[in-house]
Scaffold this motif. Structure first.
Motif, PDB file in Angstrom:
ATOM      1  N   GLU A  58       0.866  -1.178   0.000  1.00 43.98           N
ATOM      2  CA  GLU A  58       0.000   0.000   0.000  1.00 43.98           C
ATOM      3  C   GLU A  58       0.906   1.234   0.000  1.00 43.98           C
ATOM      4  O   GLU A  58       2.127   1.100  -0.040  1.00 43.98           O
ATOM      5  CB  GLU A  58      -0.919   0.009   1.235  1.00 43.98           C
ATOM      6  N   TYR A  86      -3.092 -11.095  -1.061  1.00 42.66           N
ATOM      7  CA  TYR A  86      -3.648  -9.809  -0.659  1.00 42.66           C
ATOM      8  C   TYR A  86      -3.788  -8.946  -1.898  1.00 42.66           C
ATOM      9  O   TYR A  86      -2.868  -8.864  -2.716  1.00 42.66           O
ATOM     10  CB  TYR A  86      -2.696  -9.151   0.338  1.00 42.66           C
ATOM     11  N   VAL A  87      -4.942  -8.332  -2.051  1.00 41.08           N
ATOM     12  CA  VAL A  87      -5.159  -7.457  -3.200  1.00 41.08           C
ATOM     13  C   VAL A  87      -4.991  -6.016  -2.725  1.00 41.08           C
ATOM     14  O   VAL A  87      -5.731  -5.558  -1.856  1.00 41.08           O
ATOM     15  CB  VAL A  87      -6.565  -7.662  -3.806  1.00 41.08           C
ATOM     16  N   MET A  89      -5.137  -2.191  -2.092  1.00 37.43           N
ATOM     17  CA  MET A  89      -6.156  -1.149  -2.271  1.00 37.43           C
ATOM     18  C   MET A  89      -5.616  -0.032  -3.144  1.00 37.43           C
ATOM     19  O   MET A  89      -6.359   0.713  -3.757  1.00 37.43           O
ATOM     20  CB  MET A  89      -6.546  -0.557  -0.908  1.00 37.43           C
TER      21      MET A  89
END
Ligand code: SF4
Ligand code: SF4
Ligand code: SF4
Lengths: 142, 276
Positions: A58, A86-87, A89
């Motif tokens: 992130e 995990y994608v 944001m």
């Protein structure tokens, strides 16, 4: 006015003040250098070459303030919910949720990255009691 | 004052034993809310999935001690299991940690021996590991849910939550769990250490995880890969076409201490004919 046992009280007071203010004296001069984080590991350079910029999972600001919470969530997600990816944001990219095989793959310079702030803030995360940290050459003091 | 999570859980656990407040297990039950939910997180697309993982072991395919050693070493090296030794090279029983090991027949299947059974079987070593029971007593007694069931049947261990109370060790009827009495890193060879897997720390309990971490990346358990051909099978016992299911349906297999009602998911073939 007479102070009974004045001597003892005064000595006691001095000892108390001494102990109470000890942390201030003790740390004088210790926290003079700001943490300096290095993000120039081979893995990060390779990433920069491929994507044209340095980026983490992130944004830098988010990582700086929230990485502890993020790692806590990753841990639970992997160990208890069987998720591995995990994608982001920020970028939508997918990352392997792993401290040892994810974070430390880029930040293979733990001493010049993680430890910089952790030492500065005097926090001792216990992650590395179990998670194996990368082999690092001793920093040459130049 | 700062307190890490294990310390918090320890105090909470002791308080609940002493009768202060709700039990930790029920407390964690209600506070357990995943911080990240799909679609922000997802399983690895290459992962192997099953309704119910199970293992079949055919000891007749292990010809030598070497064959057995290969299997146990594969697991222990993959998972950084410490190897505590006495000065004379024998295993230091006081600190020993084991995920998969060897037991004689009468300790593997106690009560099922008889005086006429073949010496061959009586003397045969058996490979044992956590049975990933259907109804695991270890999970029932764990005050912090550090050990818990995954939906695919695996009895999982969350070392981050383990407070080392060892209730689970007392509860497990198979001795599948080991406690870290001291820092395990002292007994892990840095040369053979698996840099992609963590170690444990002093004060937690560990055991076989059915290689959850390998399954999630599309790999079979390390022990199964290292076993001689046809000696160990791993698969979805709920799938009628899986190897494990075919073996268990077509041959006589036994499980360890079935009378206890734990429902082990590790099956032993006793015959020794070729299959699957
Ligand atoms: S074998 Fe022991 S540790 Fe494994 S699931 Fe059964 S009771 Fe728990
Ligand atoms: S020692 Fe066993 S019962 Fe106790 S917290 Fe750890 S896993 Fe749970
Ligand atoms: S299934 Fe994995 S963790 Fe369990 S004994 Fe085999 S190699 Fe070890």
């Amino acid at each position: 006015m007479k102070l009974y046992d004045g001597g003892k009280i005064l000595i006691g007071l001095m000892v108390f003040v001494g102990i109470a203010t000890f942390p201030f004296y003790y740390n004088i001069g210790k926290v003079d250098s700001k943490p300096e984080l290095k993000t120039d590991t081979p893995a990060i350079q390779a990433w920069e070459k491929q994507y044209g910029k340095k980026e983490c999972v992130e944004s830098k600001e988010y990582m700086r303030s929230e990485h502890m919470q993020l790692l806590n969530n990753w841990r639970d997600s992997v160990v208890r919910d069987m998720n591995r990816q995990y994608v982001s944001m920020t970028s939508g990219k997918k990352f392997n949720m792993s401290l040892q095989n994810g974070c430390l793959e880029c930040h293979s310079n733990k001493k010049q990255f993680c430890d910089q702030c952790h030492n500065y803030m005097a926090v001792k995360p216990y992650c590395f009691d179990c998670h194996i940290q990368p082999m690092e050459k001793e920093e040459n003091k130049s | 004052m700062s307190m890490d999570r294990r310390q918090f859980l320890k105090i909470a656990g002791i308080s609940s034993i002493l009768g202060f407040g709700a039990s930790v297990a029920s407390a964690t039950h209600t506070i357990w809310e995943p911080g990240l939910k799909p679609p922000q997180v997802e399983p690895n697309p290459d992962g192997l999935i099953a309704k119910r993982w199970a293992m079949v072991v055919d000891m007749s395919k292990f010809k030598t001690d070497e064959d057995i050693k290969k299997v146990t070493t594969a697991c222990h090296q993959t998972h950084n299991v410490p190897d505590f030794r006495n000065p004379d090279g024998t295993v230091d029983k006081k600190f020993e940690v084991k995920w998969i090991w060897e037991e004689p027949y009468e300790r593997t299947f106690p009560g099922s021996e008889n005086k006429f059974m073949s010496e061959h079987i009586k003397d045969m070593p058996f490979i044992v590991l956590c049975n990933h029971c259907d109804n695991p007593p270890c999970v029932r007694v764990c005050p912090t849910q550090a050990t818990f069931k995954l939906p695919n049947g695996i009895t999982m261990q969350d070392e981050h939550r383990c407070i080392g109370c060892r209730f689970c060790m007392a509860a497990c009827p198979y001795g599948s769990r080991s406690f870290n009495w001291t820092d395990p890193r002292k007994a892990i060879n840095p040369a053979t250490e698996n840099k992609a897997y963590p170690t444990r720390t002093k004060g937690v309990v560990e055991k076989c995880t059915f290689c959850t971490e390998r399954l999630q990346f599309g790999k079979l358990p390390a022990c199964v890969e290292a076993a001689p051909k046809g000696a160990m099978f791993f698969g979805d016992i709920e799938d009628p076409n899986s190897e494990v299911r075919k073996i268990v349906t077509s041959q006589l297999t036994i499980r360890r201490k079935p009378e206890l009602g734990t429902g082990p998911a590790v099956y032993y073939v006793i015959g020794g004919s070729d299959h699957a």
